[in-house]
Write a protein that holds these residues in place. Structure first.
Motif, mmCIF file in Angstrom:
data_model
loop_
_atom_site.group_PDB
_atom_site.id
_atom_site.type_symbol
_atom_site.label_atom_id
_atom_site.label_comp_id
_atom_site.label_asym_id
_atom_site.label_seq_id
_atom_site.Cartn_x
_atom_site.Cartn_y
_atom_site.Cartn_z
ATOM 1 N N GLN A 121 41.305 52.332 35.678
ATOM 2 C CA GLN A 121 41.760 51.702 35.607
ATOM 3 C C GLN A 121 41.436 50.266 35.703
ATOM 4 N N GLY A 122 40.305 50.010 36.308
ATOM 5 C CA GLY A 122 39.881 48.367 36.775
ATOM 6 C C GLY A 122 40.399 47.760 38.076
ATOM 7 N N THR A 123 39.355 47.290 38.334
ATOM 8 C CA THR A 123 40.078 46.228 39.529
ATOM 9 C C THR A 123 39.821 44.440 39.679
ATOM 10 N N GLN A 124 40.741 44.228 39.809
ATOM 11 C CA GLN A 124 40.473 42.765 39.288
ATOM 12 C C GLN A 124 39.234 41.549 40.149
ATOM 13 N N VAL A 125 38.678 41.134 39.592
ATOM 14 C CA VAL A 125 37.803 40.361 39.982
ATOM 15 C C VAL A 125 38.113 38.735 40.185
ATOM 16 N N THR A 126 38.171 37.923 40.675
ATOM 17 C CA THR A 126 38.819 36.411 40.341
ATOM 18 C C THR A 126 37.828 35.498 41.316
ATOM 19 N N VAL A 127 36.918 35.118 41.000
ATOM 20 C CA VAL A 127 35.981 33.598 41.563
ATOM 21 C C VAL A 127 36.686 32.655 41.074
ATOM 22 N N SER A 128 37.084 31.582 42.252
ATOM 23 C CA SER A 128 37.444 30.638 41.902
ATOM 24 C C SER A 128 36.112 29.457 42.229
ATOM 25 N N SER A 129 36.543 28.239 41.279
ATOM 26 C CA SER A 129 35.437 27.338 41.775
ATOM 27 C C SER A 129 35.693 26.587 42.745
#
Length: 129
Positions: A121-129
């Motif tokens: 199903q996937g996993t969210q990866v969020t990379v902040s600047s």
């Protein structure tokens, strides 16, 4: 029916690291090649990395080569994706996929979604600047 479950996603600052896991049900996973893909909002899904059934061969997209490492522990029915030096543009849902074939990709490309038989199903990866 094989089930794949991803974990390890989250929020990380640019330059940081995350390790994703793809855990599978069923012992046959150990004989399958596995790939990681990602899909950013509004974009098509793209190939990230792949590994053969025994970990003997790996393949990476040019954009992650040298920063990401795919590995597997067949005793745990798990494939990993270590991601270092993450960039904001790599924010996406990361999914793993299993291909019932094993061995090197001499007759097909591991970068094509159509070559895979099972998806998580996937996993969210969020990379902040």
């Amino acid at each position: 029916q094989m089930q794949l479950v991803e974990s390890g996603g989250g929020l990380v600052q640019a330059g940081g690291s995350l390790r994703l896991s793809c855990a599978a049900s069923g012992r046959t996973f150990r004989s399958y090649n596995v790939g990681w893909f990602r899909q950013a909002l509004g974009n098509e899904r793209e190939f990230v990395a792949a590994i053969t059934w025994n970990g003997g061969s790996t393949y990476y997209s040019d954009s992650v080569k040298g920063r990401f490492t795919i590995s597997r522990d067949n005793a745990k029915n798990t494939v990993y994706l270590q991601m270092n030096s993450l960039k904001p543009e790599e924010t996406a849902v990361y999914s793993c996929a299993a291909d019932r074939r094993s061995g090197i990709w001499d007759r097909y490309s591991p970068t094509k979604e159509s070559e895979y038989d099972y998806w998580g199903q996937g996993t969210q990866v969020t990379v902040s600047s």
